[in-house]
Write an enzyme that holds these catalytic residues in place. Structure first.
Site, PDB file in Angstrom:
ATOM      1  N   PRO A 122     -16.644  13.964 -64.397  1.00 60.30           N
ATOM      2  CA  PRO A 122     -15.931  14.843 -63.773  1.00 60.30           C
ATOM      3  C   PRO A 122     -15.985  16.331 -63.631  1.00 60.30           C
ATOM      4  O   PRO A 122     -16.196  17.162 -62.771  1.00 60.30           O
ATOM      5  CB  PRO A 122     -14.332  14.709 -63.917  1.00 60.30           C
TER       6      PRO A 122
ATOM      7  N   SER B  71     -16.507   9.617 -71.467  1.00 59.13           N
ATOM      8  CA  SER B  71     -17.213   9.555 -70.209  1.00 59.13           C
ATOM      9  C   SER B  71     -16.294   9.668 -69.008  1.00 59.13           C
ATOM     10  O   SER B  71     -16.930  10.389 -68.181  1.00 59.13           O
ATOM     11  CB  SER B  71     -18.075   8.205 -70.276  1.00 59.13           C
ATOM     12  N   ASP B  72     -15.052   9.137 -69.110  1.00 58.15           N
ATOM     13  CA  ASP B  72     -14.201   9.551 -68.116  1.00 58.15           C
ATOM     14  C   ASP B  72     -13.875  10.957 -67.725  1.00 58.15           C
ATOM     15  O   ASP B  72     -13.716  11.585 -66.993  1.00 58.15           O
ATOM     16  CB  ASP B  72     -12.774   8.950 -68.364  1.00 58.15           C
ATOM     17  N   LEU B  73     -13.897  11.926 -68.871  1.00 57.74           N
ATOM     18  CA  LEU B  73     -13.744  13.120 -69.104  1.00 57.74           C
ATOM     19  C   LEU B  73     -14.651  14.148 -68.846  1.00 57.74           C
ATOM     20  O   LEU B  73     -14.600  15.099 -68.150  1.00 57.74           O
ATOM     21  CB  LEU B  73     -12.748  13.610 -70.311  1.00 57.74           C
TER      22      LEU B  73
END
Length: 426
Positions: A200, A195-197
């Site tokens: 963005p 989800s962090d990657l």
């Protein structure tokens, strides 16, 4: 400021041929999701200026492992000259400015900078940009053309008030974790901070769309993306709710609920991935097994029955693969019969893949104070026929570009800069 003498930014030669050359980004991001978004913008040619509180406010600065200027890695306490490997990877090709936005003078300087910027990109906790006075509503008055990207974890406003949005938190509440793991086993975190990657990437798409709209209207707008929304939006593509009506669990481990054979199989010395979804590929698998007649078996004669009987089908295949080496399996399936079959490579193998490094998908990291580090960072896997998309440049020492940026974007004199520094505003 950590370290001694800052290194020069080495991206100028390539900047002119980059697609986003000429755009300025004020980067208020921390951790991973936001910095990855601005890293992409930097690789595409935007001038990214990372703004932190004096002393550093990005929590990733304190993430081990740390690297000394000599290139040695350690997990001990952060010392003078050390630089976090996380920051080294995420802050390449960005300028670094220290500015106290809690101080009214710092906020005024930032407003001046925003008047000269194209994009502000932030992923701070709920309510922080409003408290600091650097939210979209406050800044669009000084720059109506400003694109303001907010990347949140759990929505804006948050759908889970008071909960800190970490990657594992988002994986849990998005439903994605429910799809990962073995049938009958517990939900499992995806191995990468997905989800962090992922978020963005959507954020950069939104920024690009807003820039295109600005060409038509002359006005900027706010781009709002959340990690939760991005990850949850992918769930419908596997029709998990419908498959559960047919008795399939949401988690299918190394196999695929809708296709068979389509998964990972043990060999005598490792694992292979086999994806034999078409009839010709399925025939190739049965030929390799020495059981060509199975293509006429009602259990395996078409895709639907093969899915319904996938447990038995996978058992037959793994009984064959498990007594052969990975090379033998690939030779029989991929090389002789054209069946999609590849080895399951380790992360270490991929991170040392010379072809990926030469292509710029992976890049050797450089220490901010000089020298190459024995570690790689992600590159930008986008190729344009007429533009340069290589990620060029090392991370900067904290605050290395404060004076130059404040002179150019905020119009401050040397005396004004000296005064702000003496009072701890920069």
């Amino acid at each position: 400021m950590l370290g001694s003498k800052p290194t020069d930014i080495d991206v100028a030669d390539a900047a002119a041929s980059k697609p986003l050359a000429g755009l300025r980004v004020l980067d208020l991001t921390v951790a991973l999701s936001g910095p990855y978004g601005t890293l992409i913008l930097a690789a595409l040619g935007a001038e990214v200026i990372k703004v932190e509180m004096p002393g550093g406010s990005d929590i990733a600065r304190f993430n081990p492992p740390f690297c000394t200027p000599e290139g040695n890695m350690h997990l001990g306490a952060l010392e003078e000259g050390d630089y976090s490997l996380s920051m080294m990877a995420r802050n390449r090709a960005k300028k670094s400015v220290e500015l106290d936005l809690k101080d009214p003078r710092g906020r005024e300087v930032f407003r001046r900078m925003a008047a000269e910027a194209d994009i502000v990109f932030e992923n701070l906790s709920d309510g922080v940009v409003e408290r600091l006075g650097v939210d979209y509503e406050s800044l669009r008055d000084v720059n109506p053309r400003l694109i303001y990207c907010s990347l949140s974890g759990l929505g804006n406003p948050s759908r889970f008030p008071g909960v800190k949005a970490m990657d594992i938190t988002v994986q849990a509440v998005s439903g994605a974790m429910d799809t990962t793991g073995d049938a009958g086993g517990p939900p499992m975190r995806f191995g990468l901070p997905i989800s962090d990657l992922l978020a963005p990437l959507y954020a950069v798409i939104g920024v690009q769309a807003a820039l295109r709209a600005r060409e038509q209207t002359g006005r900027g707008q706010r781009v709002d993306v959340s990690m939760l929304d991005c990850l949850a939006s992918l769930l419908p593509f596997e029709h998990l709710d419908v498959m559960q009506q047919f008795g399939f669990p949401p988690r299918s481990g190394n196999q695929h609920a809708r296709l068979a054979p389509f998964g990972v199989f043990r060999t005598s010395d490792g694992y292979v991935s086999i994806a034999a979804a078409s009839e010709s590929w399925m025939q190739g698998v049965f030929d390799a097994l020495g059981r060509p007649e199975l293509i006429e078996d009602p259990r395996f004669s078409s895709r639907g029955p093969r899915v319904a009987n996938s447990t038995e089908l996978n058992r037959l295949i793994e009984a064959w693969t498990s007594v052969r080496s990975t090379d033998e399996v690939i030779h029989e399936l991929a090389e002789r019969r054209g069946v999609p079959c590849v080895p399951v490579r380790s992360a270490a193998e991929v991170l040392s893949d010379k072809a990926l490094i030469e292509a710029g998908v992976l890049a050797k990291l450089e220490h901010p104070f000089g020298g190459t580090v024995d570690a790689v960072g992600g590159g930008i896997p986008i190729r344009l026929s007429g533009s340069d998309t290589r990620l060029v440049g090392r991370a900067r020492p904290l605050g290395a570009d404060t004076d130059g940026v404040l002179r150019e974007m905020a119009g401050l004199s040397d005396d004004e800069i000296a005064e702000l520094r003496s009072e701890g505003v920069i």
